[in-house]
Design an enzyme around this catalytic site. Structure first.
Site, PDB file in Angstrom:
ATOM      1  NE  ARG A 173       1.402  -0.016  12.786  1.00 20.37           N
ATOM      2  CZ  ARG A 173       1.575   1.029  13.723  1.00 20.37           C
ATOM      3  NH1 ARG A 173       1.062   0.651  14.838  1.00 20.37           N
ATOM      4  NH2 ARG A 173       1.705   2.361  13.596  1.00 20.37           N
ATOM      5  N   GLY A 201       5.408   1.414   9.130  1.00 22.01           N
ATOM      6  CA  GLY A 201       6.255   2.194   8.301  1.00 22.01           C
ATOM      7  C   GLY A 201       5.953   3.951   8.678  1.00 22.01           C
ATOM      8  CB  THR A 202       3.706   5.833  10.251  1.00 19.05           C
ATOM      9  OG1 THR A 202       2.860   4.873  11.269  1.00 19.05           O
ATOM     10  CG2 THR A 202       3.038   5.665   9.045  1.00 19.05           C
ATOM     11  CB  SER A 248      -2.167  10.715   9.004  1.00 19.43           C
ATOM     12  OG  SER A 248      -3.161   9.944   8.720  1.00 19.43           O
TER      13      SER A 248
HETATM   14  C1  16G Z   1      -0.098   5.375   6.561  1.00 14.41           C
HETATM   15  C2  16G Z   1      -0.673   5.361   5.359  1.00 14.41           C
HETATM   16  C3  16G Z   1      -1.995   4.243   5.498  1.00 14.41           C
HETATM   17  C4  16G Z   1      -1.114   3.105   6.255  1.00 14.41           C
HETATM   18  C5  16G Z   1      -0.559   3.700   7.453  1.00 14.41           C
HETATM   19  C6  16G Z   1       0.289   2.430   8.286  1.00 14.41           C
HETATM   20  C7  16G Z   1      -1.305   6.637   3.353  1.00 14.41           C
HETATM   21  C8  16G Z   1      -2.290   7.813   3.123  1.00 14.41           C
HETATM   22  N1  16G Z   1      -1.278   6.357   4.620  1.00 14.41           N
HETATM   23  O1  16G Z   1      -0.644   6.218   7.478  1.00 14.41           O
HETATM   24  O2  16G Z   1      -2.624   3.822   4.525  1.00 14.41           O
HETATM   25  O3  16G Z   1      -2.283   2.215   6.771  1.00 14.41           O
HETATM   26  O4  16G Z   1       0.529   4.614   7.123  1.00 14.41           O
HETATM   27  O5  16G Z   1       1.088   2.705   9.225  1.00 14.41           O
HETATM   28  O6  16G Z   1      -0.747   5.877   2.535  1.00 14.41           O
HETATM   29  P1  16G Z   1       1.994   1.639   9.784  1.00 14.41           P
HETATM   30  O7  16G Z   1       2.990   1.525   9.058  1.00 14.41           O
HETATM   31  O8  16G Z   1       2.623   2.549  10.899  1.00 14.41           O
HETATM   32  O9  16G Z   1       1.244   0.566  10.331  1.00 14.41           O
HETATM   33 ZN    ZN Z   2      -5.004  10.354   7.477  1.00 14.26          ZN
END
Ligand code: 16G
Ligand code: ZN
Length: 501
Positions: free
Chosen positions: A465, A459-460, A64
């Site tokens: 944050r 979460g990524t 993404s």
């Molecule tokens: C992922 C999620 C998105 C969310 C983001 C937060 C899906 C398809 N994608 O990209 O919705 O806003 O994580 O990222 O669910 P973070 O936890 O790094 O802030």
């Molecule tokens: Zn995306």
């Protein structure tokens, strides 16, 4: 299951011993070179899931909005939804099993999830344009094949396109044709119906500049162009031929930095928008005559859609239940506007499409958007039928008074030794650990008007944050900095303390 074959193929996709990964907000996501074994094993899991629910399952290889070096994988459930949460645990288990435990783990999942091994399995695969994606999707195929699953590889597609294919397949075409052509036809038809209702657009409104984040969006929009009305003039930027994916461009960049992406020259009042790397997010923006940048992010899109739908619903009668689902990132003034002015109930859930989607399904009309541009509207069957009837009869009576929402908000990130020291509750709006952090944030928020702030572990990515909003930009910056310092001191900040903005 042919255990010899499983062993042999798994050895071609060896798991680095000791490496553990988690099925996160949207699947597994990390540096591409750590993912080969995960891909193979998600191929296995997709076969098991397909057998368990006797339907086609999707696998999308993408990270993404993450940088180009990263990659990731997410599974798509039969109706085009995210993998059911009860299976996320199996995914993690399978990804983290050491080589010699793999067979046993597969058997264990089959037992726990009552998988009938004799059923057929079918998997749809898609991938984004990252340099690592093609090879990784071949590893997925190895995993599917070794368990005897059938697959269809759609190759380069956007995330929404793969979700669409899976849904079409499992509804025997009721949702549409499971081909790219079917997708373009369905979307363009809906678009044309919608613009029939919009008040006569002037010449300037026919143009749309699109930042494709150097990702898959450029490719797919070019394919879709012949299906769109020729009055719509689309101009593609950041099409991936020159620059890196998501680098200084894309929806995330525009949202976080509140400025146009690199490579898109914007004149006053020109309409612009940005996708992310896999084209499942969109944000719109323009610059006024004074040069001020205006972002129409997920909050505003949800508000505008709600104004439109609320008018329609008023005519259908009050039997249909409508609600908007947001996350903690929704600007406080958009929530106030929806609840107080528009009188639409608003629900707040945890970050990630799956949480929003799930909640939105509880209503006849469920509008959901993350501030960052992920979102859609869900209609119950009853609502869809009634609204369709009405929309056909409807003569225009436009009074689109755009919601006046404050724009003072800011997102920061902090590096900490271990982001898991922060645990949250109440749809991520309050921190329960580390001790004292929430109390400190509460005290800081009290100093400003119309203010809110929260912190959460990403979460990524390996960061914390921080979100803040307040009545003026100056106060917002000050609050964000103070909260950032609190995180630094109470949650094990790394390096130098954060500087004022
Ligand atoms: C992922 C999620 C998105 C969310 C983001 C937060 C899906 C398809 N994608 O990209 O919705 O806003 O994580 O990222 O669910 P973070 O936890 O790094 O802030
Ligand atoms: Zn995306």
């Amino acid at each position: 299951m042919d255990s010899e074959a499983l062993k042999k193929y798994s050895a071609l996709h060896p798991k680095p011993p000791g490496l553990t990964l988690q099925y996160g907000t949207a699947g597994f996501r990390t540096k591409a070179e750590q993912l080969d074994h995960v891909m193979f094993r998600m191929g296995l899991l997709a076969v098991l899931r397909s057998k368990a629910v006797a339907s086609t399952i999707g696998i999308m290889v993408t990270a993404s909005h993450n940088p180009e070096e990263d990659n990731g994988v997410k599974l798509v459930d039969p109706l085009g939804e995210m993998l059911h949460p009860s299976w996320e645990e199996y995914a993690t288990q399978l990804a983290n099993a050491e080589e010699q435990e793999l067979q046993e783990t597969v058997t264990d999942i089959c037992q726990k999830a009552a998988v009938n091994q004799h059923k057929d399995a079918s998997v749809f695969i898609g991938r984004d344009t990252r340099p690592s994606s093609e090879k990784l999707s071949r590893s997925v195929i190895d995993g599917i094949s070794v368990l005897g699953g059938q697959y269809h590889d759609y190759g380069l597609v956007t995330t929404p396109q793969l979700h669409y294919m899976v849904c079409c397949q499992n509804t025997q075409g009721q949702y549409g044709k499971a081909t790219l052509e079917g997708y373009y036809e369905k979307l363009s038809k809906a678009f044309m119906e919608l613009i029939k209702k919009s008040p006569g657009s002037g010449e300037s409104q026919r143009h749309l500049k699109i930042d494709c984040a150097n990702g898959i969006g450029a490719l797919k929009l070019s394919e879709m162009q012949p299906y769109l009305p020729k009055e719509l003039l689309i101009h593609l930027y950041n099409d991936g031929t020159k620059e890196k994916l998501n680098y200084l461009c894309g929806a995330d960049f525009v949202k976080v930095h509140q400025k146009p992406p690199r490579g898109l020259d914007m004149k006053p009042n020109e309409r612009c928008c940005s996708f992310d790397g896999d084209a499942d997010r969109i944000v719109y923006y323009y610059k006024d005559e004074t040069g001020h940048f205006h972002l129409i992010d997920g909050d505003k899109i949800a508000t505008l859609i709600s104004i439109f739908l609320k008018e329609l619903l008023a005519k259908v009668g009050q039997t249909l239940k409508m609600a908007v689902v947001q996350t903690a990132y929704a600007n406080g003034s958009s929530t106030r506007y929806l609840e107080e002015t528009l009188k639409v109930p608003v629900h707040c859930v945890k970050t990630g499409v799956k949480h929003l989607h799930h909640k939105a399904q509880e209503f006849d009309v469920g509008v959901y958007f993350e501030a960052n541009g992920h979102g859609t509207v869900l209609f119950s069957k009853a609502a869809e039928t009634k609204i369709r009837q009405l929309a056909n009869e409807e003569k225009d009576n436009e009074k689109r008074e755009a919601a006046k929402v404050l724009e003072n908000m800011i997102n920061l990130i902090n590096q900490v030794a271990d982001r898991r020291v922060i645990d949250t509750t109440d749809a991520e709006r309050r921190a329960v650990t580390p001790p004292g952090l929430q109390e400190k944030i509460d005290a800081l928020v009290k100093k400003y008007k119309l203010s809110r702030a929260f912190v959460r572990p990403s979460g990524t990515e390996d960061v914390v944050r921080i979100y803040a909003e307040a009545d003026t930009q100056e106060n917002t910056d000050a609050l964000a900095h103070e909260v950032s310092l609190a995180v630094y001191h109470l949650a094990g900040g790394r390096g130098e303390p954060p500087q004022p903005l």
